[in-house]
Scaffold this motif. Structure first.
Motif, short mmCIF file in Angstrom:
data_model
loop_
_atom_site.label_atom_id
_atom_site.label_comp_id
_atom_site.label_asym_id
_atom_site.label_seq_id
_atom_site.Cartn_x
_atom_site.Cartn_y
_atom_site.Cartn_z
N LEU A 202 -64.27 -8.07 149.06
CA LEU A 202 -63.44 -8.24 147.87
C LEU A 202 -62.49 -7.06 147.72
CD1 LEU A 202 -65.93 -9.53 145.13
CD2 LEU A 202 -64.45 -10.86 146.65
N ASP A 203 -61.33 -7.35 147.20
CA ASP A 203 -60.34 -6.32 146.92
C ASP A 203 -60.72 -5.63 145.60
OD1 ASP A 203 -58.17 -4.73 146.46
OD2 ASP A 203 -56.71 -6.37 146.28
N THR B 24 -69.05 0.87 148.94
CA THR B 24 -69.75 -0.17 148.18
C THR B 24 -69.44 -1.53 148.78
OG1 THR B 24 -69.61 1.13 146.14
CG2 THR B 24 -70.03 -1.22 145.90
N LYS B 25 -70.49 -2.27 149.05
CA LYS B 25 -70.34 -3.60 149.63
C LYS B 25 -70.14 -4.64 148.53
CE LYS B 25 -73.43 -4.73 152.65
NZ LYS B 25 -74.77 -5.12 153.15
N ALA B 26 -69.06 -5.38 148.62
CA ALA B 26 -68.82 -6.53 147.74
C ALA B 26 -68.18 -7.59 148.62
CB ALA B 26 -67.92 -6.16 146.57
N THR C 138 -66.25 -27.84 146.52
CA THR C 138 -67.22 -28.31 147.51
C THR C 138 -67.56 -27.23 148.55
OG1 THR C 138 -65.42 -29.21 148.87
CG2 THR C 138 -66.43 -30.69 147.26
N THR C 139 -67.02 -26.02 148.37
CA THR C 139 -67.25 -24.95 149.34
C THR C 139 -68.35 -24.02 148.84
OG1 THR C 139 -64.91 -25.00 149.99
CG2 THR C 139 -66.19 -23.04 150.60
N GLU C 140 -69.39 -23.88 149.64
CA GLU C 140 -70.49 -22.99 149.29
C GLU C 140 -70.19 -21.57 149.75
OE1 GLU C 140 -74.10 -24.53 150.84
OE2 GLU C 140 -74.15 -26.26 149.47
N ALA C 141 -70.62 -20.62 148.92
CA ALA C 141 -70.38 -19.21 149.25
C ALA C 141 -71.48 -18.36 148.63
CB ALA C 141 -69.01 -18.78 148.73
N GLU C 142 -71.49 -17.09 149.00
CA GLU C 142 -72.43 -16.11 148.45
C GLU C 142 -71.70 -14.79 148.26
OE1 GLU C 142 -76.59 -17.61 150.62
OE2 GLU C 142 -75.56 -15.79 151.26
N LEU C 143 -71.92 -14.18 147.11
CA LEU C 143 -71.42 -12.84 146.88
C LEU C 143 -72.56 -11.87 147.13
CD1 LEU C 143 -69.37 -10.72 145.83
CD2 LEU C 143 -70.27 -11.17 143.53
N VAL C 144 -72.33 -10.91 148.01
CA VAL C 144 -73.35 -9.91 148.33
C VAL C 144 -72.86 -8.55 147.84
CG1 VAL C 144 -74.70 -8.80 150.14
CG2 VAL C 144 -74.08 -11.23 150.36
N LEU C 145 -73.67 -7.92 146.99
CA LEU C 145 -73.37 -6.59 146.47
C LEU C 145 -74.42 -5.61 146.98
CD1 LEU C 145 -72.66 -7.49 142.72
CD2 LEU C 145 -70.97 -7.12 144.54
N GLY C 146 -73.96 -4.42 147.39
CA GLY C 146 -74.91 -3.42 147.89
C GLY C 146 -74.19 -2.20 148.41
N LEU C 147 -74.93 -1.38 149.12
CA LEU C 147 -74.38 -0.17 149.74
C LEU C 147 -73.83 -0.52 151.10
CD1 LEU C 147 -74.02 2.92 149.54
CD2 LEU C 147 -76.25 3.15 150.68
#
Length: 262
Positions: free
Chosen positions: A152-153, A137-139, A122-131
């Motif tokens: 993220l590890d 590196t953004k994760a 029931t938990t909403e989330a978003e994974l964002v990938l980018g510079l």
């Protein structure tokens, strides 16, 4: 004769009085019957009124039910179904056993950030990938219910990043969701590589926590390497290695990845 006339007159008066009384009783009885006959008519009118009012009543009930449905949070634990990327299979780092692309999001250096919507139970989330800034590196896993995002590890034996933490030239990073243990809550798979000889794979699980701002609910469950792509098959990850068509198998058993011996 006089007495006879008086007696006849007396009898006539009694008869008329009796007749008048009977007419009065009949009238009262008739009124009562009419009143009883009018009562069902009144009931019919009431039923008609109920029939006329029932659509409005039903509409109110339906509207109220819909309102409750709209206000009630979605407790279904099955995550939303995200379509795979429309990319050639040769560019995919995550395959099905039939060889189809399973990657749902992809980022390459120089491109804008990309986002993968996720629902963990029931938990909403978003994974964002980018510079990332100023480098790297953004994760990041973002939870809309809080202002905090968790990186993220991406640790492990990997050569996909340079000394600044940025993807090597010609590399890409992809991600998808997969429910290894069929408990209704997906795990997150992130891969990075060049689709040729170098591939890194990370798998993350979600745990419900009391405070998303203080406790990171995302845990790295697996960090491995391979080549070209990985295959997701039920509760297994199949990672090719070497040049002889060899594969490593990782099976998810009781929330832990194990490497079975075949």
């Amino acid at each position: 004769m006089k007495k006879l006339a008086i007696r006849i007159a007396f009898i006539f008066i009694i008869t008329v009085t009796s007749a008048c009384g009977k007419s009065s009783d009949q009238l009262n009885t008739s009124q009562a019957l009419q009143s009883n006959e009018e009562q069902p008519q009144g009931q019919e009118d009431t039923e008609d009124d109920d029939l006329e009012a029932s659509p409005d009543t039903e509409e109110i009930k339906i509207t109220s039910h819909n309102s409750q449905q709209e206000s009630k949070p979605n407790n279904v634990e099955t995550p939303p179904d995200h379509a795979a990327l429309d990319i050639p299979t040769s560019d995919s780092l995550i395959h099905s056993p039939e060889g189809k692309n399973l990657s749902q999001v992809e980022w390459k250096p120089g491109a804008p950030d990309v986002t993968l919507p996720i629902r963990f139970g029931t938990t909403e989330a978003e994974l964002v990938l980018g510079l990332d800034h100023p480098n790297g590196t953004k994760a990041v896993m973002i939870f809309p219910s809080t202002p905090v995002g968790w990186q993220l590890d991406l640790s492990g034996d990997t050569g996909v990043f340079d000394e600044y933490g940025e993807l090597q030239e010609g590399y890409k990073i992809q991600a998808t969701l997969h429910d290894f243990d069929q408990d209704g809550i997906n795990e997150l798979i992130v891969t990075a590589g060049d689709s040729i000889i170098d591939l890194s794979i990370w798998v993350y699980s979600f745990t419900t926590v009391g405070d998303l701002q203080k406790i990171n609910p995302i845990k790295q469950e697996l960090s491995i390497t391979g080549q070209t792509y990985i295959v997701l098959d039920g509760d297994e990850i199949i990672a090719p290695y070497g040049s002889q068509g060899l594969f490593n198998f990782y099976k998810y058993v009781d929330k832990v990845f194990m490497q079975p011996v075949y």
